[in-house]
Motif scaffolding. Structure first.
Motif, PDB file in Angstrom:
ATOM      1  N   GLY A 219       2.154  -1.230  -9.317  1.00  0.00           N
ATOM      2  CA  GLY A 219       0.984  -0.682  -9.455  1.00  0.00           C
ATOM      3  C   GLY A 219      -0.045  -1.428 -10.525  1.00  0.00           C
TER       4      GLY A 219
ATOM      5  N   GLU B  24      -5.514   1.557   0.674  1.00  0.00           N
ATOM      6  CA  GLU B  24      -4.626   0.846  -0.387  1.00  0.00           C
ATOM      7  C   GLU B  24      -4.984  -0.580  -0.356  1.00  0.00           C
ATOM      8  OE1 GLU B  24      -0.288   0.502  -2.325  1.00  0.00           O
ATOM      9  OE2 GLU B  24      -0.871   2.114  -0.881  1.00  0.00           O
TER      10      GLU B  24
ATOM     11  N   GLU C  62      -3.016   3.626   4.127  1.00  0.00           N
ATOM     12  CA  GLU C  62      -2.432   2.302   3.988  1.00  0.00           C
ATOM     13  C   GLU C  62      -3.582   1.375   4.039  1.00  0.00           C
ATOM     14  OE1 GLU C  62       0.558  -0.805   6.373  1.00  0.00           O
ATOM     15  OE2 GLU C  62       0.580   1.501   6.899  1.00  0.00           O
TER      16      GLU C  62
ATOM     17  N   GLU D  66       2.867   6.678  -1.346  1.00  0.00           N
ATOM     18  CA  GLU D  66       1.419   6.265  -0.837  1.00  0.00           C
ATOM     19  C   GLU D  66       0.930   5.861  -2.210  1.00  0.00           C
ATOM     20  OE1 GLU D  66      -0.240   9.556   2.065  1.00  0.00           O
ATOM     21  OE2 GLU D  66       1.143  10.554   0.428  1.00  0.00           O
ATOM     22  N   GLY D  67      -0.125   5.184  -2.256  1.00  0.00           N
ATOM     23  CA  GLY D  67      -0.698   4.628  -3.485  1.00  0.00           C
ATOM     24  C   GLY D  67      -1.659   5.900  -4.067  1.00  0.00           C
TER      25      GLY D  67
ATOM     26  N   LEU E 131      -3.697   2.486 -10.461  1.00  0.00           N
ATOM     27  CA  LEU E 131      -3.030   2.757  -9.162  1.00  0.00           C
ATOM     28  C   LEU E 131      -1.681   2.566  -9.190  1.00  0.00           C
ATOM     29  CD1 LEU E 131      -3.009   2.615  -6.047  1.00  0.00           C
ATOM     30  CD2 LEU E 131      -3.469   0.025  -5.954  1.00  0.00           C
TER      31      LEU E 131
ATOM     32  N   LEU F   3      -4.306   7.299  -1.586  1.00  0.00           N
ATOM     33  CA  LEU F   3      -4.902   6.374  -0.599  1.00  0.00           C
ATOM     34  C   LEU F   3      -3.894   6.147   0.751  1.00  0.00           C
ATOM     35  CD1 LEU F   3      -5.394   3.570  -3.052  1.00  0.00           C
ATOM     36  CD2 LEU F   3      -7.161   5.121  -2.221  1.00  0.00           C
TER      37      LEU F   3
ATOM     38  N   ARG G 190       2.425   3.139  -7.516  1.00  0.00           N
ATOM     39  CA  ARG G 190       3.369   3.327  -6.440  1.00  0.00           C
ATOM     40  C   ARG G 190       4.792   3.304  -7.324  1.00  0.00           C
ATOM     41  NH1 ARG G 190       2.011   2.375  -1.469  1.00  0.00           N
ATOM     42  NH2 ARG G 190       4.016   1.967  -0.980  1.00  0.00           N
TER      43      ARG G 190
END
Length: 305
Positions: free
Chosen positions: A102, A142, A139, A78-79, A59, A137, A61
């Motif tokens: 992340g 995530e 919000e 965004e993720g 994941l 993802l 960011r």
């Protein structure tokens, strides 16, 4: 102009990976979870090919650069999640390569060996998606994913007991279930883009037969995926979401329609039609045709006589 040779690094253990990232060795030899914030940023002067012998789930960011998804560029505000299966090849471009925040989850297949997830994980097609088919993802999504990462991290840092592995694997399975759900949502949200891809696929499929490219044999899933610059698994999942059929079913449908056309409008023998369509063996054509229409090619032809 000759391309520069790409250096290849084959990473066969999670411990080796931690060494390359210059972080503490993993608390478990077959499993680790790392925050990108805890990894020193690294930059490459040239392209690098990485091959890992274990699963990776990330994941990311706040990444340097942008991610291309289809024809659209996305910032890492965004993720973004990516999934890598063992032996999958990753190409890193020159420049900074790590997200600034992340999670990185490393799972060796042996960690799953005695659990049903060892087989089930192979059914998640997104482990074979290309990098530009990452999961973006919302919000709320995530938040759900991060909560699971936190739970996995908590178990990872606790002293190991008889339940540690069970809890971690349960959370990994929950994570993959959520990701499967979110990928399905992504297919729906990006329906316009995917309909464009569907149109391109149909056009390529028609061209394959109309331009008599069948001298190369039957069309393959990989042929169309390569022509569309997407992975075979993504193409299959996208078509299934939009139409209910996978790539092979679409190919068979087009084959049968073309066969019906040739059977009803030409004097070609059944064997000649089989070869015309790219079949190596006429028996394979006859078997497929009967399976799809409940009639043999000859019986179908007789309905037009």
């Amino acid at each position: 102009m000759k391309k520069e040779p790409i250096e290849t690094i084959h990473i066969d253990s999670i411990t080796q990976s931690h060494q390359l990232m210059r972080i503490d060795k993993p608390k478990h030899p077959l499993f680790s979870i790392v925050r990108f914030e805890d990894i020193e940023q690294q930059a490459l002067d040239s392209r690098l090919r990485l091959i890992f012998d274990y699963y990776q789930i990330t994941l990311k960011r706040d990444c340097p650069g942008k991610l291309q998804y289809g024809q659209t560029m996305y910032d890492f505000d965004e993720g973004v999640m990516s999934f890598f299966a063992p032996k999958q090849v990753n190409i890193l471009e020159p420049g900074e390569v790590l997200a600034r925040s992340g999670w990185l989850l490393n799972i060796h297949p042996d960690f799953l060996r005695t659990y049903p997830l060892a087989q089930k994980i192979k059914d998640y097609g997104f482990f074979e998606y290309a990098v530009n088919e990452a999961l973006i993802l919302s919000e709320e999504e995530e938040k759900s994913i991060i909560a699971i990462f936190h739970q996995i991290e908590r178990e990872y840092t606790l002293p190991i007991d008889n339940f540690s592995q069970d809890v971690v694997i349960s959370n990994i399975e929950l994570l993959l279930t959520y990701c499967n759900r979110y990928y399905n949502r992504q297919f729906i949200v990006r329906k316009a883009t995917n309909h464009t891809l569907l149109g391109k696929f149909e056009k390529l499929l028609n061209e394959y037969f109309d331009n008599k490219m069948t001298d190369k044999g039957l069309p393959s899933v990989k042929y169309f995926a390569d022509a569309m610059n997407i992975s075979p698994n993504y193409l299959g999942d996208m078509l299934r979401q939009l139409t209910g059929n996978n790539v092979q079913q679409h190919i068979h449908e087009r084959l049968i329609n073309k066969a019906k056309e040739l059977l009803s409008t030409t004097d070609f023998s059944v064997n000649e039609i089989a070869y015309e369509l790219g079949f190596e063996y006429p028996q394979s054509f006859s078997k497929l045709f009967k399976n799809k229409t409940n009639l043999s090619p000859s019986e179908f032809r007789q309905t037009f006589q």
